[in-house]
Design a protein around this motif. Sequence first.
Motif, PDB file in Angstrom:
ATOM      1  N   GLU A   9      10.577  -9.109   7.838  1.00  0.00           N
ATOM      2  CA  GLU A   9      11.725  -9.886   7.357  1.00  0.00           C
ATOM      3  C   GLU A   9      12.073  -9.556   5.899  1.00  0.00           C
ATOM      4  O   GLU A   9      13.241  -9.436   5.544  1.00  0.00           O
ATOM      5  N   TYR A  10      11.065  -9.427   5.035  1.00  0.00           N
ATOM      6  CA  TYR A  10      11.333  -9.303   3.600  1.00  0.00           C
ATOM      7  C   TYR A  10      11.209  -7.884   3.036  1.00  0.00           C
ATOM      8  O   TYR A  10      11.655  -7.638   1.923  1.00  0.00           O
ATOM      9  N   GLN A  13      14.531  -6.300   1.654  1.00  0.00           N
ATOM     10  CA  GLN A  13      14.994  -6.973   0.434  1.00  0.00           C
ATOM     11  C   GLN A  13      14.128  -6.583  -0.763  1.00  0.00           C
ATOM     12  O   GLN A  13      14.639  -6.324  -1.856  1.00  0.00           O
ATOM     13  N   SER A  16      14.800  -2.912  -1.840  1.00  0.00           N
ATOM     14  CA  SER A  16      16.048  -2.829  -2.609  1.00  0.00           C
ATOM     15  C   SER A  16      15.857  -3.387  -4.017  1.00  0.00           C
ATOM     16  O   SER A  16      16.315  -2.798  -5.003  1.00  0.00           O
ATOM     17  N   PHE A  17      15.172  -4.512  -4.107  1.00  0.00           N
ATOM     18  CA  PHE A  17      14.903  -5.159  -5.393  1.00  0.00           C
ATOM     19  C   PHE A  17      14.125  -4.217  -6.315  1.00  0.00           C
ATOM     20  O   PHE A  17      14.442  -4.063  -7.486  1.00  0.00           O
ATOM     21  N   LYS A  53       9.343 -16.133   0.578  1.00  0.00           N
ATOM     22  CA  LYS A  53      10.326 -15.351  -0.173  1.00  0.00           C
ATOM     23  C   LYS A  53      10.082 -15.485  -1.675  1.00  0.00           C
ATOM     24  O   LYS A  53      10.021 -14.487  -2.399  1.00  0.00           O
ATOM     25  N   PHE A  57       8.817 -12.369  -4.117  1.00  0.00           N
ATOM     26  CA  PHE A  57       9.610 -11.877  -5.237  1.00  0.00           C
ATOM     27  C   PHE A  57       8.880 -12.080  -6.561  1.00  0.00           C
ATOM     28  O   PHE A  57       8.979 -11.244  -7.462  1.00  0.00           O
ATOM     29  N   GLU A 123      20.246 -15.181  -9.266  1.00  0.00           N
ATOM     30  CA  GLU A 123      19.165 -14.583  -8.480  1.00  0.00           C
ATOM     31  C   GLU A 123      18.013 -15.569  -8.317  1.00  0.00           C
ATOM     32  O   GLU A 123      17.397 -15.661  -7.253  1.00  0.00           O
ATOM     33  N   GLN A 126      18.790 -17.977  -5.588  1.00  0.00           N
ATOM     34  CA  GLN A 126      18.589 -17.391  -4.258  1.00  0.00           C
ATOM     35  C   GLN A 126      17.115 -17.320  -3.904  1.00  0.00           C
ATOM     36  O   GLN A 126      16.720 -17.683  -2.794  1.00  0.00           O
TER      37      GLN A 126
END
Length: 190
Positions: A9-10, A13, A16-17, A53, A57, A123, A126
């Motif tokens: 799932e992550y 993301q 890309s981050f 999430k 991050f 950000e 989010q």
Amino acid sequence: MNFETIWKEYNPQLASFIQKRIEDQVAAQDILQEVGLKLFNKLHSEVAIKNYKAWLFQVTRHTIADYYRKKQPVLSLPLDSNPDNHSGNCVCDLSSFVIKNYLPEKYATPLHLSDIEKMPQKEIAQVLNLSLTATKSRIQRGRKQLKELILNCVDISYNNKAEITDFQLKSDCHLPIKLLDEINRLKIVF
């Protein structure tokens, strides 16, 4: 949830981050793998992750920061080179410690992301699954609480441009041992 489900799932993301922040694609891939390993190890520990999430991050940002920290050339200065007797450590390191350990988590996390890690507030909203308004409010409340904590124990001097020129620990302030240990570790002299 299991590792494969969370990672599937992550992973896009996170990739890309990381790629937006690291030019070297090999290093970016290494960082992504390191984050995956940290997730795997965390899932097999007895400590639960409340928000996958946000956790991923945060770990990714720290891993990127570690990457850049390792790349920086080390500058060694003699201990007496600083006339003010303040060490070369960033006071932001101490601020980060105080934010993480002495503010409520609901204010500490957005404040740390905003003011220490310099993440845009949109950000942060989010990542933390908050509205932008709630995020801004928590950051402001966190700043207010941090300021109160600091002013209770530190006298701060400013110049005419409102920049900090000096700080002294108040004689009547009794700091927790954990905080004193961190001050000593950072070699910050009051």
